[in-house]
Design an enzyme around this catalytic site. Structure first.
Site, PDB file in Angstrom:
ATOM      1  N   GLY A   1       0.887  -1.326  -0.077  1.00  0.00           N
ATOM      2  CA  GLY A   1      -0.142  -0.078  -0.119  1.00  0.00           C
ATOM      3  C   GLY A   1       0.866   1.144  -0.034  1.00  0.00           C
TER       4      GLY A   1
ATOM      5  CE1 TYR B   1      -5.864 -13.067  -2.834  1.00  0.00           C
ATOM      6  CE2 TYR B   1      -7.298 -13.642  -4.941  1.00  0.00           C
ATOM      7  CZ  TYR B   1      -7.060 -13.003  -3.803  1.00  0.00           C
ATOM      8  OH  TYR B   1      -7.956 -11.878  -3.527  1.00  0.00           O
TER       9      TYR B   1
END
Ligand code: UDP
Length: 336
Positions: A36, A139
């Site tokens: 981020g 994932y």
């Protein structure tokens, strides 16, 4: 309410945090800034910089937290195949630590970022929440494991913890910054998603877009996906928190944990997305057909009937050109 958003410096998390602030909530962001961006944390939110597993106990232990929106995750399908430990630790182990902290500090609400990748190759379309879950990549397997864990924690809490897992289909578009605030969109160091990659061609940052297979059993031979605008997605989180606040019957009936798909219910092919990007950008965007990508299902389209019925959710940015236009405005803004 006071709400914690994990991953609030990322794409989905930052837009969720902004929507929560706009709705008048107090927001604490937990993010280790590994993927981020500090400047994506909306003004007005407090950033606690650190790994979720390391800081959750302290943040929730301070008291007064009404709920957690858990967006922090490792989310690259390809990387998950070669570095499974990063996904099992980063997603599953971290989420268990968060669940333990929720339970220890009696935080009553959790909204979790789950994914269509939990379903794998679907047998029917559109996909409903009772479809078989057979993820085709690591994932998706880690997100499914967390969904299972949440279900058991909610059931064992005897009503103290209620949760909604939102299974995102293809999140796209960007949040336009209001009143001088920066726009919030996709800014991945390693970009793998179709729309931002196609827009990179229009920006002159790459020469062409590779189309992963044109021999799929779909009308034009390319893969079909259900693209959902990130602002519509964020609104679903607010609605989920409302539902959890009402101790909603739907959540109780689901044993304290409700799973909802989030998509528009309309599929667009890779060629259709590229055409939309050509219309929006006015750039010819050369495309080249390449081999299929491992782990890609041919068609992924959501039934979001449950989200509409139980959350009262209604996506409003369903037009593909509009979604692309917002992503384009964001990408162009970053490039200048
Ligand atoms: N895709 C493509 N070329 C690219 C990236 C993606 O053809 O460079 C295709 C991919 O095979 C899939 C669709 O675009 O069918 C959406 O892929 P994305 O990675 O954006 O999302 P996913 O559906 O994998 O979550």
């Amino acid at each position: 309410m006071t709400l914690v958003v994990t991953g609030g410096a990322g794409y989905v998390g930052s837009v969720c945090a902004q929507h929560l602030l706009d709705a008048g909530h107090d927001v604490v962001v937990i993010d280790d800034l590994s993927t981020g961006h500090r400047d994506a944390v909306p003004a007005g939110a407090r950033l606690v910089e650190g790994d979720v597993a390391a800081v959750a106990d302290e943040v929730l232990g301070a008291g007064g937290v009404d709920g957690v929106v858990h967006c922090a995750a490792r989310s690259l399908v390809g990387e998950s195949a070669v570095e499974p430990a990063k996904y099992w630790h980063g997603n599953v182990v971290t989420s268990i630590a968060l669940l333990d902290a929720l339970r220890r500090h009696r935080v009553p609400r959790l909204v979790f970022s789950s994914t269509a990748a939990t379903y794998g190759e679907p047998e029917t379309s559109p996909i409903t929440e009772d479809a078989a879950t057979r993820p085709t990549n690591t994932y998706g397997a880690t997100k499914l494991a967390i969904d299972h864990a949440i279900g058991t924690y909610a059931a064992a809490s005897q009503g103290e913890l209620a949760a909604v897992s939102l299974r995102y289909f293809n999140v796209a578009g960007a949040h336009a910054g209001a009143g001088g605030a920066p726009a919030l969109g996709e800014r991945h160091a390693v970009e793998t998603h179709l729309i931002p990659l196609v827009l990179q061609v229009a920006l002159g940052q790459r020469e062409e877009i590779a189309v992963f297979g044109d021999d799929w059993p779909t009308p034009d031979g390319t893969c079909v996906r259900d693209y959902i605008h990130v602002d519509d997605l964020a609104e679903a989180h607010l609605l989920a928190l409302d539902l959890l606040g009402q101790a909603g019957a739907a959540v109780a009936e689901a044993g304290g944990h409700l799973v909802c798909n989030l998509g528009n219910g309309t599929g667009f092919s890779v060629f259709e997305v590229i055409e939309a990007c050509r219309r929006v950008t006015g750039h010819p965007i050369p495309a080249r057909v390449a081999p299929r990508r491992t782990g890609d299902p041919g068609v992924l389209v959501a039934s979001s009937a449950r989200a509409r019925a139980e959350l009262g959710w209604k996506p409003t940015h369903t037009d593909l050109d509009g979604i692309v236009a917002d992503a384009w405005a964001f990408a162009r803004g970053r490039a200048t």
